[in-house]
Each structure stands twice: as structure tokens, then as C-alpha cells.
Design an enzyme around this catalytic site. Sequence first.
Site, PDB file in Angstrom:
ATOM      1  N   TYR A 252       0.819  -1.211   0.000  1.00  0.00           N
ATOM      2  CA  TYR A 252       0.000   0.000   0.000  1.00  0.00           C
ATOM      3  C   TYR A 252       0.855   1.265   0.000  1.00  0.00           C
ATOM      4  CZ  TYR A 252      -4.011  -2.926   1.073  1.00  0.00           C
ATOM      5  OH  TYR A 252      -4.998  -3.870   1.029  1.00  0.00           O
TER       6      TYR A 252
ATOM      7  N   LYS B 299       4.592 -14.249   5.785  1.00  0.00           N
ATOM      8  CA  LYS B 299       4.958 -15.251   4.777  1.00  0.00           C
ATOM      9  C   LYS B 299       6.487 -15.221   4.678  1.00  0.00           C
ATOM     10  CE  LYS B 299       3.685 -18.109   1.425  1.00  0.00           C
ATOM     11  NZ  LYS B 299       2.938 -19.361   1.638  1.00  0.00           N
TER      12      LYS B 299
ATOM     13  N   ASP C 189      -1.103 -18.275   4.915  1.00  0.00           N
ATOM     14  CA  ASP C 189      -2.032 -19.228   4.282  1.00  0.00           C
ATOM     15  C   ASP C 189      -2.554 -20.229   5.313  1.00  0.00           C
ATOM     16  OD1 ASP C 189       0.634 -19.912   4.325  1.00  0.00           O
ATOM     17  OD2 ASP C 189       0.649 -20.966   2.421  1.00  0.00           O
TER      18      ASP C 189
ATOM     19  N   ASP D   7      -5.579  -6.692   5.583  1.00  0.00           N
ATOM     20  CA  ASP D   7      -6.778  -6.325   4.829  1.00  0.00           C
ATOM     21  C   ASP D   7      -7.575  -7.576   4.464  1.00  0.00           C
ATOM     22  OD1 ASP D   7      -8.565  -4.730   3.538  1.00  0.00           O
ATOM     23  OD2 ASP D   7      -7.337  -4.382   1.763  1.00  0.00           O
TER      24      ASP D   7
END
Length: 370
Positions: free
Chosen positions: A125, A192, A226, A250
Amino acid sequence: MALHTVTLIPGDGIGPEITKAMRRVVDATGVAIEWEIAEAGEHLLKSEGTPLPQATIDAVRRNKVAIKGPVTTPVGTGFRSINVALRKELDLYTNLRPAFSLPGTGARYEDVDIVIVRENTEDLYAGVEFEEGSPGAAGIIDYCERAGAGTIRPDSGISIKPLSVTGSRRIVKWAFEYALANGRKRVCAVHKANIQKFSDGLFLRVAREVAEEYEGRVEFEDRIVDATCMGLVLDPGQFDVMVLPNLYGDIVSDLCAGMVGGLGIAPGANIGEQCAVFEPVHGSAPKHAGKGIANPTAELLTASLMLRHLGEPDAAAALVDAVRAVLAEGEQVTYDIQRIKTGSTEGSVGTEAYADAVIAQLQKKGQDHG
Ligand code: NAD
């Protein structure tokens, strides 16, 4: 009772409808608020030349507290997100998004009580992007090739993902402080880092360092994003406070909203050192705009977060209780909740009628206590 001055940004799409309902409900709590209206949204492009006038930013800075409706951001092309600009301009680095079960929503899960703490200023972002075929994209592709960092296809568009030590440390600290202040037991850092070693890897390293400062007071764990999504769907009860970089925050907060009944009931807040801007998780839902059917619950619960921030915890709790009572009764709910419960929107009420029902509950509780 103290008089608070709050900047109210109605936004566009369903924003003006749900903020009007919110204002009526908040006024019915008895907290004295002077609402200073400020505009933002694509409807200002013609008259002001910008969707986010400087006067609006100045108003938030001056009053230090704002509540807004959603604003539309064109997909792919056009101006950049007003929300992202506001968060960056005012350094509102924390995006607080609680997801908790409410009675009578027909949601898939009944015992969810998760607090999402999303970093709000960095990550994908940051707005550092290079269009496919541009000199900037070509330069980066060339640099990566020469530096041995990897080969990027020449017809690629590129978005940069910066995560800093400063940004990561302050958001993780915020999550731990929130946990301590609110009697929460555990903070989970989501990442991640197995793939993105220098961005998410940094976030994880900093999170572990910060966690050491809270050892014995708040538990800490980390999870890969995940696996986190799968864990949420299988057993949301295992999560307490979650801290995430911007994009994962988000996505995961929308996932959590879906688990408790959808975007129509998911509140949020953007908080910095100087100012706070309260806004629901959902967007401007353009296809529902102007019909008077949008669910104002998310905006109402957002207002309860704001009331707490203003030092009005009793009014904040009364507002949430009134919403709970209306949903539990189940007679006057908006189309989205009615559809989850019955598979049809038949028998649902509009935004204003729902707000009236919440106000009636507030008045009833007031009389009970009076
Ligand atoms: P959205 O949240 O606006 O709507 C998705 C769907 O969720 C809607 O079609 C509707 O079915 C449902 N929904 C959302 N809010 C609801 C409510 N209060 N009551 C009942 N149903 C509701 O998401 P989108 O369609 O992806 O985005 C529309 C626009 O909003 C885009 O321009 C996007 O950039 C913008 N947006 C703004 C904000 C913000 O201002 N904070 C946040 C997210 C998206």
C-alpha cells in the site's frame, strides 16, 4: 458531560446514508458531540480538483478524532485511494479491526472474538508502483538482472513491498499494548517469511524481539498467512489478537468479517499518535447507494470504538448492547442479515428503520437504568 468535537466525513456510495444513521444513534446515547462535516470522495473531483481536499485533512488534524463513511476508489486506473492517502498523511499506522460474534446474525460461527491489528502505512500500500513498459519498470528490471537478484519479464508491472524495522516495531508494540490494556492473552504475528525473507522475514524478526519485552505477560506465536486462513476457518477460537502487515491484514480482516456475518457488521479504526479516524471495514457498496437499505451496524460499532477512544466507555457499551438487542430480537434487520438468516431479503427493514430500532433500545435501557 464534556463536549467533543468530531470531524464527520460522510464519504460517497452508501456512506452518507450510514453516517446519517450513525449520527442519530450516537446523539441518542446522550454524549455531547459537535459534528464538523468535512468532505471526501470522487464527487469532489470536478468542484475541488481532488477527492481529498486539504481542508478535510486540516479538520481531522485540528479535531484529532474523525469518523467516516466509505469512499470509492476506481479499480486499476484513476486517482489513488483516499483512505490510503489519509492514513499516510496523518500517519495512522494502526488499523484496528475487531471481529466478534453477535447474536441473531445467522453467521457461520458463534464464538468468534478476534482483534486484528493491521499495519496501515507500508507494504504493497506504499503506492510505489511502476507501470508496465515505463522507464521506471525498465530500470528496475535492468537493475535486478545486473545485480543477480532475479529475472523479471520485460512486460511486467511492478509494485514495491517495503516493510521497515520502524513500521514493524511500532505496530507489533501497539498490538502487545492493546492486549495488555484489554485483558487479552495472546498475540499472533502473521507473515509469509518462508518466501519473502527480507520483508516478511524482517517483520517476523522484529515481532519476536518485541515479544521478548512482554514475556510472562502476553503469550506470542507466529503463523504463516495461508495456514492462518485455514486455521481461522477450522477453529477461530484459537485466535486472540493478530498483528499483520498491511495486505494480509486487509484480506484476513475481511475473512473474519465473513465469519461473523459479513461486511455490514464489521467495525474499524485507524489510529496514530496524534489523530484517529474511525471507519468500518466495508467499502462504498455503489450498487446499494441511495436505496436506503445498507446495514449501518458496522458504522455504529465503529462509533462505539470512537466513543471509547473519546473516554465515553458507558455510552460505547450501551450502543453495542442496543445493537445486540435489536439483532437478537431479529424483527428489524437489514437485507444482508435477513438473507443470511432466511436465504431471502423479504421482511428486512431499511437503514433508517434499523437505526430507529437501535435508538428505541437505547432509550429503553436508559429508562430501565433511570
Ligand atoms: P464493498 O465493501 O463496498 O461491498 C462489497 C459488498 O458487501 C457489497 O456489494 C454489499 O453486498 C456488501 N456490503 C458492504 N457494506 C455493506 C453494508 N453496510 N450493508 C450491507 N451490505 C454491505 O466492497 P467493494 O465492492 O469491493 O468496494 C466498493 C468501493 O469501496 C471500491 O471503490 C473500494 O475501493 C471502496 N472501499 C472503500 C473503503 C473505505 O472507504 N474504507 C474500504 C473498502 C473498499
